[in-house]
Design an enzyme around this catalytic site. Structure first.
Site: not given
Length: 247
Positions: A20, A22, A24-25, A76, A100, A139
């Site tokens: 996705h 975001h 942090d990905h 998410h 996530d 995570h």
């Protein structure tokens, strides 16, 4: 770290599967695309950086002997995609990269979707994968998830055993960054029909139970962490003095 692995293994990065958008990905996609001309970036959301190939639910990809099935799991984010991987005629267990959506002992937050969507994701899509599937999450929150699960079901022996397992794995030198996979496969069922879970949530309809559980999990306070003893001793000795400014 990825670049270090690429150099050490003497390989060329050809493709990225992004779950996705975001940061942090997906934040490294643009830089990697510059470093590796022709890099293919797969994903299901136009917001993913450097995206070159938009994939759809059920689409299959092949990378050498590795086969990949794209599993669309919106909630998410509205464009979340999981990736199920296997090799034909291989003794190794298949793997799920769940981003996530699915975690060990929990699921992702409902940022852009609904409890109905997440319930479908967990029961009809990920919950039907082979029992031996190894789950690689986006995570590491296994211990905290299981602490919350124990709050929901304080007498659940399976949760107690899983929590002990997770704490042991996190403490191992080779796994200090977290629990790398779940050896029991993806969540086969969402415990929304368990009497103790329904009693905790005050709901009986499965989607409403899941909605309440996620809301309660969002508000589950992180336990206070004890200061590192060595750090406190160094502070007492004044070793941090040169790094501290007086107000």
């Amino acid at each position: 770290q990825l670049l270090e692995i690429i150099r050490r293994e003497d390989v060329v990065l050809r493709a990225i599967l992004t779950t996705h958008h975001h940061w942090d990905h997906a934040r490294g996609n643009e830089e990697l695309a510059q470093l590796f001309p022709g890099l293919q970036v797969f994903g299901a959301d136009e917001r993913i950086g450097a995206l070159t190939h938009r994939v759809t639910h059920g689409q299959e990809l092949t990378f050498g002997a590795i086969r990949v099935k794209c599993l669309f799991t919106p909630c998410h984010t509205s464009g979340h995609m999981c990736y199920f991987m296997w090799e034909d005629d291989s003794p190794d267990a298949p793997a799920l990269f769940s981003g996530d959506t699915l975690f060990v002992g929990g699921c992702g937050q409902f940022f852009e979707g609904t409890a109905e969507q997440m319930h479908t994701n967990l029961t009809q899509i990920l919950g039907t994968l082979p029992e031996d599937t190894k789950v690689f999450c986006g995570h590491e929150c296994t211990v905290r998830n299981l602490k919350f699960a124990l709050k929901v079901e304080p007498e659940n022996e399976a949760v107690k055993e899983k929590l002990a397992w997770a704490r042991h794995r996190v403490a191992l030198p080779c796994c200090g960054v977290g629990v790398p996979s779940c050896p029991q496969g993806p969540s086969r069922t969402v415990p929304c029909r368990e009497e103790a879970v329904q009693r905790f949530t005050g709901k009986t309809e499965p989607v409403e139970v899941l909605r309440t559980l996620r809301s309660q999990r969002d508000n589950f306070k992180k336990p206070k962490e004890r200061p590192n003893p060595q750090a406190m001793l160094a502070f007492d000795w004044g070793l941090f003095g040169p790094f501290l400014e007086k107000k």
